[in-house]
Design a protein around this motif. Structure first.
Motif, PDB file in Angstrom:
ATOM      1  N   PRO A 231      13.495  -5.240   5.163  1.00  0.00           N
ATOM      2  CA  PRO A 231      14.056  -5.339   3.802  1.00  0.00           C
ATOM      3  C   PRO A 231      13.013  -5.882   2.821  1.00  0.00           C
ATOM      4  N   LEU A 232      13.062  -5.346   1.520  1.00  0.00           N
ATOM      5  CA  LEU A 232      12.086  -5.729   0.493  1.00  0.00           C
ATOM      6  C   LEU A 232      12.676  -6.628  -0.580  1.00  0.00           C
ATOM      7  N   HIS A 233      13.916  -7.016  -0.469  1.00  0.00           N
ATOM      8  CA  HIS A 233      14.549  -7.819  -1.503  1.00  0.00           C
ATOM      9  C   HIS A 233      13.781  -9.122  -1.683  1.00  0.00           C
ATOM     10  N   GLY A 234      13.399  -9.398  -2.907  1.00  0.00           N
ATOM     11  CA  GLY A 234      12.629 -10.590  -3.206  1.00  0.00           C
ATOM     12  C   GLY A 234      11.164 -10.448  -2.897  1.00  0.00           C
ATOM     13  N   LYS A 235      10.721  -9.282  -2.499  1.00  0.00           N
ATOM     14  CA  LYS A 235       9.332  -9.056  -2.139  1.00  0.00           C
ATOM     15  C   LYS A 235       8.588  -8.281  -3.242  1.00  0.00           C
ATOM     16  N   VAL A 236       8.983  -8.494  -4.503  1.00  0.00           N
ATOM     17  CA  VAL A 236       8.350  -7.764  -5.605  1.00  0.00           C
ATOM     18  C   VAL A 236       6.865  -8.096  -5.656  1.00  0.00           C
ATOM     19  N   GLY A 237       6.061  -7.073  -5.751  1.00  0.00           N
ATOM     20  CA  GLY A 237       4.634  -7.278  -5.827  1.00  0.00           C
ATOM     21  C   GLY A 237       3.886  -6.039  -5.388  1.00  0.00           C
ATOM     22  N   VAL A 238       2.574  -6.205  -5.206  1.00  0.00           N
ATOM     23  CA  VAL A 238       1.696  -5.115  -4.809  1.00  0.00           C
ATOM     24  C   VAL A 238       1.189  -5.425  -3.397  1.00  0.00           C
ATOM     25  N   TYR A 239       1.334  -4.459  -2.481  1.00  0.00           N
ATOM     26  CA  TYR A 239       0.941  -4.646  -1.079  1.00  0.00           C
ATOM     27  C   TYR A 239      -0.158  -3.654  -0.729  1.00  0.00           C
ATOM     28  N   SER A 240      -1.126  -4.156   0.045  1.00  0.00           N
ATOM     29  CA  SER A 240      -2.231  -3.333   0.526  1.00  0.00           C
ATOM     30  C   SER A 240      -1.982  -3.051   2.006  1.00  0.00           C
ATOM     31  N   VAL A 241      -1.726  -1.804   2.361  1.00  0.00           N
ATOM     32  CA  VAL A 241      -1.430  -1.398   3.731  1.00  0.00           C
ATOM     33  C   VAL A 241      -2.623  -0.586   4.236  1.00  0.00           C
ATOM     34  N   VAL A 242      -3.242  -1.027   5.374  1.00  0.00           N
ATOM     35  CA  VAL A 242      -4.410  -0.352   5.937  1.00  0.00           C
ATOM     36  C   VAL A 242      -3.937   0.547   7.067  1.00  0.00           C
TER      37      VAL A 242
ATOM     38  N   LEU B 268      -1.347   1.229  12.040  1.00  0.00           N
ATOM     39  CA  LEU B 268      -1.591   0.256  10.974  1.00  0.00           C
ATOM     40  C   LEU B 268      -2.478  -0.850  11.492  1.00  0.00           C
ATOM     41  N   ASP B 269      -3.373  -1.311  10.617  1.00  0.00           N
ATOM     42  CA  ASP B 269      -4.201  -2.490  10.909  1.00  0.00           C
ATOM     43  C   ASP B 269      -3.597  -3.637  10.142  1.00  0.00           C
ATOM     44  N   LEU B 270      -2.680  -4.370  10.781  1.00  0.00           N
ATOM     45  CA  LEU B 270      -1.933  -5.428  10.085  1.00  0.00           C
ATOM     46  C   LEU B 270      -2.845  -6.565   9.662  1.00  0.00           C
ATOM     47  N   ALA B 271      -3.895  -6.789  10.412  1.00  0.00           N
ATOM     48  CA  ALA B 271      -4.785  -7.897  10.066  1.00  0.00           C
ATOM     49  C   ALA B 271      -5.575  -7.624   8.807  1.00  0.00           C
ATOM     50  N   ALA B 272      -5.818  -6.359   8.514  1.00  0.00           N
ATOM     51  CA  ALA B 272      -6.653  -6.038   7.362  1.00  0.00           C
ATOM     52  C   ALA B 272      -5.870  -6.020   6.062  1.00  0.00           C
ATOM     53  N   GLY B 273      -4.537  -5.833   6.047  1.00  0.00           N
ATOM     54  CA  GLY B 273      -3.754  -5.750   4.812  1.00  0.00           C
ATOM     55  C   GLY B 273      -2.917  -6.996   4.613  1.00  0.00           C
TER      56      GLY B 273
ATOM     57  N   ALA C 137     -10.413   4.279   8.456  1.00  0.00           N
ATOM     58  CA  ALA C 137      -9.241   3.609   7.853  1.00  0.00           C
ATOM     59  C   ALA C 137      -9.155   3.962   6.367  1.00  0.00           C
ATOM     60  N   ALA C 138      -7.905   3.817   5.827  1.00  0.00           N
ATOM     61  CA  ALA C 138      -7.630   4.025   4.394  1.00  0.00           C
ATOM     62  C   ALA C 138      -6.620   3.006   3.938  1.00  0.00           C
ATOM     63  N   THR C 139      -6.669   2.652   2.686  1.00  0.00           N
ATOM     64  CA  THR C 139      -5.768   1.644   2.105  1.00  0.00           C
ATOM     65  C   THR C 139      -4.732   2.333   1.251  1.00  0.00           C
TER      66      THR C 139
END
Length: 1907
Positions: free
Chosen positions: A1180-1191, A1153-1158, A1205-1207
């Protein structure tokens, strides 16, 4: 090559017909035979066969089909593309020796491979401005099949219009221009097809590259906006957006206004439109624009180098919204109006003065101008519309009509108020209204009863009281005065007292019972009408029932009845029921039946009640009296039960039929006879005889019949009983026996048929009469020519059926015949007779000499058989023929012609089956053909050719397999010819075939490596390998060139001559790792391509890898997995996969994973799997509702290492924990819609929000069915997603005005939550209901009365229509659209109030009634007469918008009486009685008025003017008032007796006047004293009433022609010469006055004057049926003053007598000329039966009458039984008269005239009338004459002019029933003196009769038919 293993004592086997080379198609099925191995061994040892070679044994096997023969069979499928040929060795051995032989199996190619495309996929970019014809791409396909099967053609199956492809090269070219804006790419389906149709397809993707060439375009059209009129300057209104049409290379866009206006501004860059000046919705300019401003915006591309069109325009519509800043106003402060007190509900009142309208207006628009209007302080009236938008014309109409009573209140005042109801300000206005009530006649007469019923006898006398009716009227004064009158079809039968209402009988029904005939009509209905003083009418029905009186005799339904009965029967065959009806009522119509005559022996009975007749007992036919002729004629009477009974009779005829009751019997029971068996047909056998006891035919007529036993050998004469041998009967004693027993029947012809029987025994005597018979009259047998002596050839026997026959056989030598092998006749009979003999006893033919076929081939002998014991006939014999055919034996071999050596040439390219040569051999033997030919396969080359079974007899040699010039230049073999003889003989011939060389060898590869390697990074031009091929042909055929046909994809090149393959372009292993090159070696380079041979070769080039590719993800963007916030740590979220095209470590992929890019921080991680990377939850994802971009990063292990890389998008979803909330519409909001909006009309939108996200936050809508919603949920629908509420069907405010919708909004989460709201929808009225008239309330027609000459008054109010709509929509206006259009200008209809005003006076004498069609319409602005469909509308009761107004014009006394002439003349004579009518002036008085207004009075105004000496005579007698006049009837009557000696005339003046002063007229009257010689009598056809109707016109017309004054003195019924009155004729007496002298003309002078002007009076006499004109009295004896005249007349008479003698002589000569013709015609006319067509054969119709017959007197066909005659038939005076028993008598009267006036008519005139024959049985002639021929007033003479009427009729009667008359031909002996011709109206036929006979004829009356 032969390999021979031998032993000293054994001979080796050898192959024969060795199959080499072998060939087989590659698609041949398994276990198919591809060749045959055959060997021979002189030692006759057992042979074994085998195949050598491992590959050969895999594909082939051997199967034995004989001891020395094996089939070669296929056991594995072949594939030419894999192996094209197999080499093998076949061996054969006999256990000691073994022979081997090599063979080749060539696999023949078939088309089993479809073409395949190379270098896929196909994709290319093409600019949109590319030129047409440009090659954009080239596709390539290969086919491994050879020859024509490998030829490939290309075609495009889609988008053929834009692109095209070269069929052979695969070049794709552009055919039409491209447009990127229309289509950005094309996907072409390209198909490669080989020569036999196998194909494959691929797609070519063509991307169109955009070029700057398209103008900009606006989006989000249309542009509509609204802005309030109080918007500030600079306020934003809306934004327009345009984009460049070139989407590939878009430019920026600027905006400007094109329209010239000052209200708005647009930003050039953003397109935002703002207010630039103050707005006022009520401004005049803005009002003219209706508050809508339309702007045009231009969009301009910003570009330095514009190409094509760079601008576009759009229309922006801005609506200026109104603000409530105006108050409503009325157009008047005070309104005055009038209304009739009888105005109905919804009738508008009339504003005064006429033309004033009530208008309310609010200048504000929309809801700001919505006003509610009501009346304060008044419940009697209402205002419509009650709600107004901006401006409306208000109508006040009656709401409570019961409150309108002029007697109670005369004026009503109230306020009208208009107020805004949708604004906060609620501005209002008011005005005062004063209504004046007008009085009308509003009460109708009312009868005491709804209907009246009265009963009177049907023979009531005049004045009989019927009933009394009474009506009342609540009105007073003149309106309450009532008068009665009768209406209806029966008003002439009754009368009513107009004042008292008493109804009485108005006819003399006691004298004429047909007037009130109950049997015709038992109830008379009349309508009694009561009219009040105001013209209102009411009516009631009176039913007058007539009581029965016995005045109808029973009517029997049939004129005659017939029936039948059989002798001894107890009932009639056909029931007879006498039926009679009596139209009287009980008991007068009860009928009793009885037999009154014809039944002297009481054989019949009749039921007195039912009329059913029956037999009293059986009837004995023999006991009946002979004069009855087998029938009874009965007379039955039907009598009713009246007090004075009436009766009728009818004839009933009953025919009695005799029955058959005696059986025939024979004289003897048994008859016998003997005959010989050789009796011929028709031979008499015997006679039988029978008798019958019956005495009448057909019961005693006998028929004979053979019942049984004859076996078709005998027949009997049915009438005489004689038995004969049947024609063709075979009585063979030996076959059918010696006897026959016949059963004979005798039958009578009665019914039922009876019979008797007898037996006849017939014995057959035998004789020898059978002739011997051969079974075959001709036989044929075959015999070898080598047959031995005494050899039995055949036995030929005959048979004889006689028991004592003896047969002997012999040959008839003179009949022997012979034929040689050529078909010639052999004439040596001695030689032929010596060859064969026959045994006399048994008929066996044998050989008695040596046979030679070459001498004679066929011998025919005749065999004779004789019966030596023959009796009859004495000579019995038979003959038969035997033909003996000698069969040949074979002894000559075949011979080849012309020699035994043959040569031929063929090309080595020749195909199998080619005809090479034809051989011919002959054979001298007869039966040696056909000759068959065989090739002797003793060499390997001989197998190349064959003679097929089809050519076995023709000798044609065909090519069996291909030949090779390189192997064999010549091939020699031997052909064997074998004949068909036994034993077979043969001959041989040598054949030599030369093989011509062709280019038939393809190049063969010698050096061709399977696979070669090359690094993917080598430079261009690097040598890869070298290939080499050779060709076995020589010279040019052996030269080889090299080509790469497929698989190179532009990467490799080959040297055509050396075969060196080099790289042509850079290589990429990841693109193509292995190239399969298809090479081609082609020979004969200088020849055309079609003459070259080529051989494909295949080589694979393997590209070695270099690490030059990064790992590539399958997707650069992954949607990931939707997960909830409670997903556990470690759960997998998504799977990613990257592929590295390199191999080895270069292709191994590791994920991170490229943590800096997402933006996922540390929530997720990735694991590297075997072939993919797995993304998982790491925190844990509780309270983390939303859209995340993972590279995710993928890296290979190459050196150096490469990565990509891919998103991955991860949706963390919420859990459903929020309830939807409806935010619009708010609670209790009401939505308004117009009624009648179309289905799907938008009503409103429901909006709800849900704080959840995703599916939990998605809201859906639905309508809830609940009690509060009633049917609303059916009328509306809601879109589940948008919440849009639309109509689901028709919305009608008049059905339901308010709807309540329960709306539910729910989310899609689990569990689901919802919110509900009730929505109120109010339907706003539209004008959708036309006004209508209630037919139950408003009568049709709606009657209105008006006095003539009235003007300017309101005569009625037609505002009677209703409209269920509200407000302005309920306005009703009235228009006159139909009726009497010529009177429309006389009326004016107020369209609002409906008041109908008379504006022009009407004249009742011109118009008594005017019909108007009024239409009620909601359109109060458009004149309907301007629309064509509303002009001249016709009344339609079903059109409820129409009202039929009927205006009745009442009379006033506005016309003075007028006399038609200013001078009347009349006459009286000494016969005139006191009080006699002289002149009726009322007949000549006209007063157009009616009723009392037309009542006139007459006066004689003194003094009288009387001529002398008449005045002196009257004075001396003291006579003063000579005439008097009826004051009321205007009849001038005599008041004295006139004497014969009185002469002269009277003159006086008569005055007529009516009740109005000055309404009078006067005339002069002259009355002349007439003598009998001054009157003329005109005899006319018709009764006195008919003649009286036209007497004045007759006199006037006669006056105009004669120039005299013609006066009609009287009209009387005509009397005939016997003084009997003739009601069909009338005498009219008239006299003439000379207007110049005033004197009366003598009758003779008047008649001469009429004769003189006859041509001018023809039409008058014809019109009024004038028969003749004569003096009223005979002329008196001549006076002395006439003596001289008489002498002159005598001299004239003498001259005329001499002239008459000359005429008679002439007529006599003419008579002789036509005497012969007249005699023949007379004979036929009076019964001659010598006519070619017998009248008895004629059908009884005029259509079928023969030429010369007269249809009136034609005879009728008379059936033989039963005959009927009429009781009057005996009156006929001619035996040939037609039978009239079945018809009523036809009569015709003929008026015959003497010849006194033949100078007028050569043939007098008369008319024939007949009475139609009434048919009682359908046996006679049809109806020839019409039932009532109308009288013809006159006919034409020979010049076509009407003939003058005769003066002296001779009333002779002609009975056409008793005489025949011939038509169209003048009978001999008849002429103008003694003959009469009858012309029939409507027909071309005429008949001639002798005058004497005509005078005798009686019974038919003829009138006005030409004679």
């Amino acid at each position: 090559m032969y390999i021979l293993f031998s032993a000293d004592s054994n001979e080796a086997p050898r192959f024969v017909n060795f199959p080499s080379p072998l060939t087989a198609n590659e698609d041949i099925s398994l276990d198919s035979t591809i060749g045959v191995l055959e060997a021979i061994d002189n030692d006759n040892a057992n042979l074994d066969f085998a195949i050598q070679g491992e590959i050969a044994n895999l594909i082939l096997r051997l199967e034995r089909i004989g001891p020395k023969k094996m089939e070669i069979r296929l056991k594995k499928k072949l594939d030419r593309e894999t192996v094209s040929q197999y080499r093998m060795i076949f061996q054969v051995s006999d256990t000691i020796n073994m022979i081997q032989k090599r063979a080749i199996l060539f696999v023949i190619d078939v088309n089993d491979n479809e073409p395949s495309f190379t270098h896929l996929p196909y994709r290319v970019d093409v600019p949109e401005d590319s030129l047409i014809g440009k090659t954009v791409f080239t596709v390539t396909a290969v086919d491994p099949d050879s020859g024509i099967w490998g030829l490939i053609s290309y075609n495009i199956t889609t988008q053929q219009g834009v692109f095209g492809i070269d069929t052979y090269s695969g070049d794709v070219t552009l055919k039409e221009p491209l447009n990127y804006e229309a289509q950005t790419f094309y996907q072409l389906a390209i198909t490669a097809v080989d020569a036999e149709g196998l194909n494959s397809s691929t797609d070519l993707i063509i991307n169109v590259i955009d070029v700057q060439d398209t103008p900009p375009y606006f989006i989000q059209l249309p542009y509509l906006a609204s802005v309030p009129e109080n918007a500030t300057v600079g306020a934003s209104v809306m934004q327009v957006v345009a984009e460049d049409g070139d989407r590939g290379v878009p430019n920026a866009v600027n905006y400007t206004f094109i329209s010239d206006q000052n209200y708005f501004h647009i930003d050039k860059d953003t397109g935002v439109i703002t207010v630039s000046a103050p707005l006022d919705r009520e401004d005049a300019q803005m009002e003219s624009l209706l508050g809508v401003i339309t702007l045009t915006v231009r969009a301009q591309e910003v570009t330095v180098t514009p190409q094509g069109k760079t601008t576009a325009t759009a229309v922006v519509t801005i609506r200026i919204l109104d603000v409530n800043d105006e108050s409503p106003i009325f157009n008047h402060r005070v309104y005055e109006a009038t209304v009739l007190e009888n105005a109905q509900a919804h009738i508008p009142i009339t504003l005064q003065p006429h033309g004033v309208e009530m208008i309310v207006k609010d200048h504000d628009k929309g809801d700001n101008g919505r006003l509610e209007v009501w009346l304060e302080g008044c419940d009697t009236f209402e205002v419509v519309p009650s709600r107004v938008l901006n401006e409306a014309t208000l109508i006040l109409r009656v709401k409570n009509s019961s409150a309108l009573d002029y007697e109670v209140v005369q004026n009503i005042s109230f306020q009208i108020v208009a107020q805004e109801y949708l604004t906060e300000e609620r501005h209002l206005a008011s005005a005062e209204v004063i209504v004046h009530i007008q009085d009308v006649n509003d009460n109708w007469p009312r009868f005491e009863n709804d209907s009246y019923v009265a009963r009177i006898p049907e023979n009531s006398a005049r004045g009989t009281f019927v009933t009394r009716v009474t009506a009342t009227d609540k009105d007073s004064g003149n309106f309450a005065h009532l008068s009665y009158k009768l209406l209806g079809a029966s008003t002439h039968l009754f009368s009513i007292n107009s004042s008292t209402g008493v109804v009485s009988v108005a006819v003399d029904a006691d004298q004429d019972w047909t007037i009130l005939d109950r049997e015709k009509l038992d109830t008379h209905q009349v309508t009694i009408e009561a009219v009040d003083g105001g013209g209102k009418r009411s009516s009631v029905r009176l039913d007058v029932h007539l009581l029965d009186v016995n005045d109808q005799a029973p009517e029997i339904t049939r004129s005659q009845y017939e029936s039948y009965v059989r002798e001894n029967e107890v009932s009639l065959e056909r029931a007879v029921v006498v039926e009679a009806t009596d139209r009287d009522l009980p008991p007068n119509n009860q009928i009793t039946y009885s037999i009154i005559s014809g039944d002297t022996q009481a054989n019949f009975t009749i039921n007195s009640t039912t009329g059913h007749m029956a037999l009293a007992g059986p009837i004995n036919y023999e006991a009946m009296a002979p004069e009855l002729a087998g029938k009874f004629t009965l007379v039955v009477m039907a009598k009713d039960h009246g007090i004075l009974p009436l009766s009728s009779t009818v004839t009933v005829i009953v025919y009695v039929q005799d029955m058959n009751d005696q059986r025939p019997y024979f004289e003897r029971e048994i008859y016998s006879a003997v005959i010989t068996e050789n009796c011929t047909g028709g031979t008499y056998v015997t006679t039988v005889s029978a008798s019958d006891g019956d005495v009448t035919a057909p019961n005693n007529e006998i028929i004979y019949q053979i019942q049984s036993g004859s076996r078709d050998k005998f027949r009997i004469d049915a009438r005489l009983g004689k038995i004969f041998v049947e024609l063709g009967a075979d009585l063979d004693h030996d076959v059918y026996g010696s006897s026959y027993t016949l059963m004979v029947l005798a039958r009578d012809r009665g019914t039922p048929q009876l019979s008797g029987s007898a037996t006849v025994l017939v014995t057959i005597m035998d004789v020898n009469n059978k002739v011997p018979v051969f079974s075959h009259d001709h036989r044929t047998v075959h015999l070898l020519e080598s047959a031995a002596l005494w050899w039995e050839v055949a036995t030929y026997t005959a048979t004889d059926l006689d028991g004592n026959s003896q047969l002997q056989y012999s040959l008839i030598e003179v009949l022997v015949e012979g034929v040689d092998e050529e078909g010639g006749v052999f004439k040596d009979h001695d030689y032929l007779n010596s060859l064969f003999g026959i045994h006399q006893a048994n008929g066996t033919v044998y050989v008695k000499a040596r046979l030679d076929r070459e001498t004679v081939e066929k011998i025919t002998v005749t065999i004779l058989v004789v019966d030596v014991n023959a009796q009859f006939p004495p000579q019995q014999n038979a003959t038969a023929k035997l033909t003996i055919v000698l069969d040949d034996i074979n002894d000559n071999p075949p011979v080849f012609t012309p020699s035994a050596t043959y040569t031929a040439q063929i090309s080595e390219a020749s195909q199998s089956g080619l005809n090479v040569k034809q051989l011919l051999a002959t054979d001298a033997d007869k039966d040696s053909t056909p000759i068959k030919y065989y090739i002797i396969h003793n060499t390997e080359q001989s197998n190349v050719f064959k003679i097929t079974d089809a050519n076995r007899e023709s000798g044609v040699i065909t090519l069996n397999k291909t030949v090779d010039h390189e192997r064999d230049h010549w091939i020699n073999f031997t052909v064997l010819a074998v004949d068909s003889g036994t034993p077979a003989l043969s001959a041989t011939a040598n054949v030599a075939v030369e093989i011509k060389d062709i280019n038939d060898n393809s190049p063969e590869w010698r050096t061709l490596e399977n696979t070669v390697d090359v690094w993917e990074n080598v430079t261009v031009g690097t040598e890869v390998t070298t290939v080499w091929a050779v060709d076995r042909d020589s010279d040019e055929f052996s030269k080889v060139m090299y080509f790469i046909k497929d698989g190179a994809f532009g990467k490799f090149h080959i040297n055509n001559k050396t075969g060196v393959i080099t790289t042509l372009a850079p290589l990429d292993r990841e693109d193509v790792a292995l190239y399969s090159l298809t090479l081609e070696a082609r020979d004969n380079p200088g020849a055309p391509l079609s003459e070259q041979r080529k051989t494909p070769g295949y080589i694979r080039v393997r590209v070695l890898d270099v690490n030059d590719n990064r790992p590539a993800f399958e997707q650069t963007f992954y949607a990931g997995t939707d997960i909830t916030e409670n997903t556990k740590v470690g759960s997998q979220v998504a799977t990613v996969k990257a592929v590295d095209s390199d191999i080895g470590d270069n292709g191994v992929v590791v994920y991170s994973l490229d943590l800096a890019a997402g933006n996922s921080s540390d929530l997720f991680g990735v694991r590297t799997g075997a072939d993919s990377g797995r993304l998982y939850v790491s925190a844990p994802l509780h309270g983390k509702v939303g859209v995340y971009s993972v590279v995710v990063v993928a890296r290979d292990r190459g050196d150096p290492s490469l990565w990509s890389a891919a998103t991955v998008i991860v949706h963390v979803e919420d859990v459903n924990d929020h309830i939807p909330n409806i935010i619009y519409p708010p609670q209790n909001q009401t939505v308004y819609i117009l009624e009648n909006v179309p289905e799907g009309f938008f009503v409103t939108q429901v909006t709800a929000i849900d704080d959840d996200t995703g599916v939990n936050g998605e809201v859906r809508y639905e309508l809830v069915r609940s009690p509060s919603s009633q049917i609303a949920w059916q009328k509306f629908r809601i879109d589940a997603k948008s919440g849009n509420i639309t109509t689901a069907g028709a919305i009608d405010r008049e059905t339901l005005e308010t709807y309540y919708l329960d709306v539910r909004a729910y989310d899609l989460g689990t569990p689901s939550y919802d919110d509900r709201r009730t929505l109120t929808i109010v339907v706003v009225d539209t004008d959708d209901n036309p006004p209508t008239f209630n037919r139950k309330v408003v009568p049709s027609p709606y009657r209105v009365t008006v006095l003539e000459e009235d003007n300017g008054m309101v005569i009625a109010t037609v505002a009677l229509a209703t409209d269920p709509d509200l407000g302005n929509n309920s306005h009703i206006c009235y228009y006159i659209v139909g009726g009497d259009t010529e009177h429309w200008e006389s009326f004016l209809l107020d369209k609002l109030s409906g008041r109908l005003r008379l504006v022009q006076p009407l004249d009742r004498e011109v118009t008594t009634r005017v019909d108007l069609i009024v239409r009620a319409s909601e359109d109060c602005w458009t004149d309907p007469l301007l629309q064509p469909q509303n002009r001249g509308v016709v009344w339609d009761r079903l059109d409820m918008s129409l009202l039929w107004v009927q205006v009745e014009v009442k009379d006033i006394n506005d016309n003075a009486p007028r006399l038609s002439k200013q001078w009347f003349t009349a006459g009286v004579s000494e016969d005139t009685q006191v009080g006699a009518t002289v002149l009726n002036l009322a007949d000549y008085t006209e007063d157009p008025d009616e009723g009392n207004n037309s009542v006139n009075q007459y006066y004689i105004q003194p003094p009288f003017r009387i001529t002398q000496p008449l005045e002196t005579q009257l004075r001396q007698r003291g006579e003063k008032d000579v005439f008097r006049i009826g004051r009321h009837d205007g009849v001038i009557r005599t008041n004295i007796y006139f004497q014969a000696d009185m002469q002269g005339y009277f003159e006086f003046v008569v005055i007529v006047n009516d009740s109005v002063k000055g309404h009078q007229d006067s005339t002069n009257v002259s009355v002349y004293l007439l003598s009998g010689s001054q009157r003329v009598r005109v005899i006319l056809r018709g009764n006195t009433q008919e003649v009286g109707s036209f007497k004045d016109h007759f006199a006037d017309f006669l006056s105009n022609i004669t120039h005299m004054i013609i006066n009609v003195d009287s009209i009387q019924t005509h009397q005939d010469s016997h003084g009997k009155p003739d009601s069909r004729k009338t005498d009219m007496f008239l006299h003439a006055v000379d207007p110049k002298t005033g004197k009366v003309l003598d009758a003779g002078m008047l008649i001469d004057l009429i004769d003189k002007n006859y041509m001018h009076l023809v039409h008058l006499f014809k019109t009024y049926n004038v028969i003749e004109i004569v003096r009223s009295k005979p002329v008196a004896a001549a006076t002395s003053s006439q003596a001289s005249l008489q002498i002159g007349l005598i001299l004239v008479a003498v001259f005329l007598g001499c002239l008459l003698i000359i005429v008679c002589i002439t007529c006599f000569m003419l008579r002789n000329r036509y005497k012969r013709k007249l005699k023949a015609a007379t004979a036929m006319a009076f019964g001659s039966r010598e006519v070619g067509l017998n009248r008895l054969d004629m059908p009884g119709t005029n259509i079928h009458s023969h030429e010369g017959s007269n249809p009136v007197w034609s005879g009728q066909y008379e059936p033989s039984w039963p005959q009927q005659s009429d009781k009057d038939s005996g009156t006929s005076v001619d035996n040939n008269a037609m039978m009239t028993s079945h018809y009523d008598e036809q009569e015709m009267s003929v008026e015959m005239y003497n010849d006194e006036y033949d100078n007028y008519n050569r043939v007098p005139a008369l008319t024939m009338t007949t009475t139609t024959p009434t048919m009682t049985r359908n046996r006679g002639p049809a109806n020839f004459l019409p039932k009532h021929t109308p009288p013809v007033p006159t006919t034409s003479n020979h010049n076509g002019l009407p003939r003058k009427p005769r003066r002296k009729p001779v009333n002779n009667k002609v009975n056409c029933n008793s005489h025949g008359a011939e038509t169209n031909t003048i009978p001999n002996g008849l002429n103008g003196e003694n003959g009469v011709r009858l012309n029939f109206n409507g027909s071309d036929n005429h008949a001639y009769l002798p005058a004497e006979t005509f005078k005798k004829m009686d019974g038919i009356e003829m009138e006005s038919t030409e004679i």
